[in-house]
Design an enzyme around this catalytic site. Structure first.
Site, PDB file in Angstrom:
ATOM      1  NE  ARG A 144      -4.613   1.002 -10.076  1.00 32.94           N
ATOM      2  CZ  ARG A 144      -4.424   0.948  -8.845  1.00 32.94           C
ATOM      3  NH1 ARG A 144      -5.460   1.640  -8.951  1.00 32.94           N
ATOM      4  NH2 ARG A 144      -3.825  -0.148  -8.276  1.00 32.94           N
ATOM      5  CB  ALA A 181      10.908  -5.841  -4.338  1.00 36.92           C
ATOM      6  CG  ASN A 213       0.409  -4.707  -3.561  1.00 38.61           C
ATOM      7  OD1 ASN A 213       0.622  -3.139  -3.597  1.00 38.61           O
ATOM      8  ND2 ASN A 213       2.074  -5.240  -4.435  1.00 38.61           N
ATOM      9  CG  ASN A 254      10.583   0.085  -0.064  1.00 38.38           C
ATOM     10  OD1 ASN A 254      10.026  -0.418  -0.321  1.00 38.38           O
ATOM     11  ND2 ASN A 254      10.644   0.798   0.906  1.00 38.38           N
ATOM     12  CG  LEU A 255      14.101   1.121  -5.016  1.00 37.22           C
ATOM     13  CD1 LEU A 255      14.890  -0.132  -5.445  1.00 37.22           C
ATOM     14  CD2 LEU A 255      13.214   2.288  -6.163  1.00 37.22           C
ATOM     15  CD  GLU A 256      13.213   6.083  -2.399  1.00 38.95           C
ATOM     16  OE1 GLU A 256      13.713   6.067  -3.082  1.00 38.95           O
ATOM     17  OE2 GLU A 256      11.745   6.128  -2.462  1.00 38.95           O
ATOM     18  CG  HIS A 302      -5.524  -1.043   0.695  1.00 39.15           C
ATOM     19  ND1 HIS A 302      -3.941  -0.506   0.957  1.00 39.15           N
ATOM     20  CD2 HIS A 302      -5.132  -1.125   2.276  1.00 39.15           C
ATOM     21  CE1 HIS A 302      -3.655  -0.130   2.227  1.00 39.15           C
ATOM     22  NE2 HIS A 302      -4.904   0.184   2.724  1.00 39.15           N
ATOM     23  CB  SER A 354       5.741   4.642  -0.043  1.00 38.75           C
ATOM     24  OG  SER A 354       4.469   5.051   0.480  1.00 38.75           O
TER      25      SER A 354
END
Ligand code: BJW
Length: 233
Positions: A59, A219, A92, A201-203, A109, A177
């Site tokens: 990552r 976004a 993030n 948000n997307l949903e 985080h 989420s």
């Protein structure tokens, strides 16, 4: 949009999705490719450190190939031009807010480009693989782990975040989420102290009903439009 003096913004994986970074819980996301218990818990790391170090090495490497998107740069513009107090909290571990121009980002985080030594407990800037067990730059022990917050661990700077939530008049959640606590509870915390609350948000997220306002879409489109409105008010 009304005038605000104290804003707290929480971002999640959705803000980096258009940059090409996988989210966790979407179809094809990271948790479909890996078991959470294996790669995002201290127990998983103790069981199989090679797997976990390799997961985060990959990552970190992928991060070097992508860049910030218009949502990141819009928040950097807000940071520069907003005359009140702004706290940007991100879940993030990428550095796209910083590369988009934000200078004050609270990574609750942790960060991919940071190492935590399990011997001396010092956090050091880190931009190399960890799989080969490099020495800690401070104590020289070969005991570095990714400086990220796994399930069951305490996120960073919670006191500072809860203080800001208790004082803010607007709380904005972007691209998350609402599945992971304590971040998922921030909206109720801010609302309980009288703040307006907005979800971008997307949903609808799991806690969408807690927000007083919501806008759904990408976004990269929603955030620049919202920042424009806020700065013009
Ligand atoms: C777009 C988009 C686009 C897509 N535009 N949007 C039972 C009840 C309550 C709590 C617990 C419980 N059992 C255990 C707990 C606690 C546990 C927890 O929450 N578990 C849940 C599973 C229930 N939490 C913890 O253990 C935390 N620590 C803790 O609680 O300590 C004690 C404490 C007590 C009191 C106060 C404070 C602390 C630690 C949690 C650590 C989470 N770590 C991870 C990994 C970090 C390192 C890494 O990156 O690998 O953090 S897990 C993962 O989830 C990562 C993320 O930051 C986090 C949140 O994910 P996020 O960002 O929301 O991503 P997604 O994928 O879920 O959602 C993306 C969203 O974007 C979606 O909505 C899409 O629609 C949207 N989207 N494209 C806009 N283009």
């Amino acid at each position: 949009m009304a005038d605000f003096d104290n804003i707290v913004i929480l971002t999640g994986a959705g803000i980096s999705a258009e940059s090409g970074i996988d989210t966790f819980r979407s179809a094809g996301g990271l948790w479909e490719q890996h078991r959470i218990e294996d790669v995002a818990t201290p127990e998983g790391f103790a069981r199989n450190p090679d797997l976990v170090l390799g997961f985060y090495d990959a990552r970190r490497e992928a991060l070097s190939k992508v860049g910030p998107n218009p949502a990141h740069t819009a928040l950097a513009r807000l940071e520069r031009e907003f005359s009140g107090n702004l706290l940007l909290v991100t879940q993030n571990v990428d550095d796209l807010h910083e590369r988009g121009g934000c200078s004050q980002v609270l990574h609750m985080h942790g960060e991919l480009k940071s190492a935590l030594c399990t011997s001396c407990e010092v956090r050091s800037p880190w931009d190399a693989p960890m799989s080969q067990r490099p020495a800690c730059p401070v104590c020289q022990a070969p005991t570095l782990r990714p400086d990220v917050v796994w399930f069951g661990e305490m996120p960073y700077q919670m006191e500072r975040i809860y203080t800001a939530l208790s004082q803010c008049d607007l709380f904005v959640s972007i691209g998350t989420s609402g599945a992971v606590y304590p971040a998922a509870g921030f909206v109720q915390e801010a609302r309980g102290h009288g703040a307006e609350t907005l979800e971008l948000n997307l949903e609808p997220s799991e806690g969408s009903h807690f927000f007083s306002q919501a806008r759904y879409g990408k976004a990269g489109e929603l955030v620049p439009a919202w920042v424009d409105e806020l700065l013009k008010a």
